[in-house]
Design an enzyme around this catalytic site. Structure first.
Site, PDB file in Angstrom:
ATOM      1  N   ASP A  81       0.839  -1.199   0.000  1.00  0.00           N
ATOM      2  CA  ASP A  81       0.000   0.000   0.000  1.00  0.00           C
ATOM      3  C   ASP A  81       0.873   1.248   0.000  1.00  0.00           C
ATOM      4  O   ASP A  81       2.028   1.228   0.450  1.00  0.00           O
ATOM      5  CB  ASP A  81      -0.949  -0.003   1.194  1.00  0.00           C
ATOM      6  CG  ASP A  81      -0.233   0.001   2.542  1.00  0.00           C
ATOM      7  OD1 ASP A  81       0.736  -0.762   2.707  1.00  0.00           O
ATOM      8  OD2 ASP A  81      -0.645   0.774   3.434  1.00  0.00           O
ATOM      9  N   GLU A  92       0.045  -0.854   5.774  1.00  0.00           N
ATOM     10  CA  GLU A  92       1.068  -0.355   6.692  1.00  0.00           C
ATOM     11  C   GLU A  92       0.944   1.150   6.839  1.00  0.00           C
ATOM     12  O   GLU A  92       1.201   1.700   7.903  1.00  0.00           O
ATOM     13  CB  GLU A  92       2.465  -0.719   6.190  1.00  0.00           C
ATOM     14  CG  GLU A  92       3.589  -0.456   7.198  1.00  0.00           C
ATOM     15  CD  GLU A  92       4.153   0.954   7.169  1.00  0.00           C
ATOM     16  OE1 GLU A  92       4.847   1.345   8.132  1.00  0.00           O
ATOM     17  OE2 GLU A  92       3.884   1.695   6.196  1.00  0.00           O
TER      18      GLU A  92
END
Length: 374
Positions: free
Chosen positions: A74, A133
């Site tokens: 991400d 994250e």
């Protein structure tokens, strides 16, 4: 089969995987790993706003030693004002640009390239890859840990590919991270007209006393490995912007980055006590992002430092500075170290990494794997 880290990095970056990520970007990574002998496990958990989040555990080999590489697919939102499409990579003058080039799709590509070149005849290699994250991590790495524990799988050491280098690739390795806790202090009052203060109860002066008291706190002097813990206010607000209204509530937002002399729950309790003393009836909401951790010297230090030294000639600084990482969770499993690309452009417009740095990072990771499985 040798993987080109630049080609794979471009394929990953071209997927617009704003946190929490799932789907296409994981498809790209799986297609790269499957021909290398990795068994790929993917699972998606959660609902908005913290999900859905996809995670991947890819495993090759069996037995010990078990070397894990952790990372995230991400990215943060790109923002406006890029020189080119943030999800359509550009290489110009030896520099690759795109959201995730530094943080941290190129490092994942470099590790896959390293694994493709490593003659692993024994032991286990795993990739622990999350799609959350950059967000709250509610359904990210903590759920990967659950998945591993349910299957009694435990790495002996984990390298996280976060961008830790500062001025030059290899100059900094993170051997620990500070903890982080966000808090919101709500002070109640009674709304009223500013011309009739006796009929209201203004919460702003009371909140100001709380802010002053907390701003004067001395938490600690730090340690040999960590700087002093610090508290920073990040916002103060009331629910009304009208100039003639005393607000019903006032809120202060703060963050504490803390070393391993502190614990998140103890810091929350301290803030609660001071808030109640200075503004009785106030409440504190808290979200602990992670505790401070420090990986003691050992085999993981040795192989990473040796690999960096051999590839770059640099003796890296062993640091705990900067933000946190998913090492705050993974330390539950085994020793953890963060090492990756120079971080000057992470989260910025026109995020970019030098092509040669990505190649060199792949070579460093290859040296690490060779040493681990020698």
């Amino acid at each position: 089969m040798s993987v080109d880290p630049i080609a794979l990095a471009r394929d990953l970056i071209n997927c617009a995987s704003v946190t929490p990520a799932s789907g296409e970007v994981f498809d790209v990574l799986e297609r790269a790993l499957a021909p290398l002998g990795f068994t790929v496990h993917r699972f998606t958990l959660g609902e908005p706003p913290d999900g859905p989040t996809e995670n991947m555990v890819a495993i090759r080999g069996d037995g010990g030693p078990h070397f894990g590489f952790a990372g995230h697919l991400d990215v943060v939102p790109p923002g406006d004002g890029w020189s080119s499409d943030p999800f359509d990579t550009v290489i110009e003058d030896g520099v690759l640009s795109g959201r995730g080039a530094v943080d941290m799709k190129s490092a994942i590509a470099a590790f896959v390239a390293a694994a493709s070149r490593t003659d692993q005849t024994s032991g286990t290699t795993s990739l622990l890859i999350t799609g959350d994250e950059e967000g709250y991590a509610t359904y990210g790495t903590p759920r990967i840990i659950d998945w591993l524990n349910e299957r009694s799988i435990r790495p002996d050491m984990i390298l996280i590919g976060e961008p830790t280098s500062v001025d030059r690739l290899g100059d900094t390795v993170k051997i620990g991270r500070r903890g982080s806790v966000n808090m919101w202090i709500d002070v109640p009052g009674t709304q009223g007209h500013v011309a009739y203060p006796h009929r209201a109860d203004n919460p702003v002066p009371k909140l100001a006393r709380v802010v002053e008291a907390l701003n004067g706190l001395h938490l600690d002097d730090g340690t040999e490995a960590f700087p002093p813990s610090n508290l920073e206010f990040t916002a103060v607000s009331t629910p009304t912007q009208a100039s003639n209204v005393i607000p019903a509530t006032a809120t202060a937002q703060l963050n504490i980055r803390f070393n391993n002399l502190q614990r998140g729950t103890d810091l929350v309790r301290l803030v609660e006590e001071i808030a109640e003393r200075e503004a009785p009836g106030s409440t504190v909401r808290a979200r602990i992002s992670g505790e401070a951790f420090l990986t003691p010297p050992g085999r993981l230090y040795d192989v990473i430092v040796e690999a960096i030294r051999e590839e770059t000639g640099i003796e890296p600084e062993l640091s705990t500075s900067g933000g946190t990482s998913d090492g705050r969770f993974l330390i539950q499993l085994c020793p953890v170290v963060d090492f990756g690309l120079p971080n000057a452009t992470m989260h910025k417009l026109d995020e970019c990494a030098a092509v040669e740095d990505i190649h060199a990072l792949a070579r460093i990771y290859e040296r690490v794997l060779t040493k681990v499985f020698a």
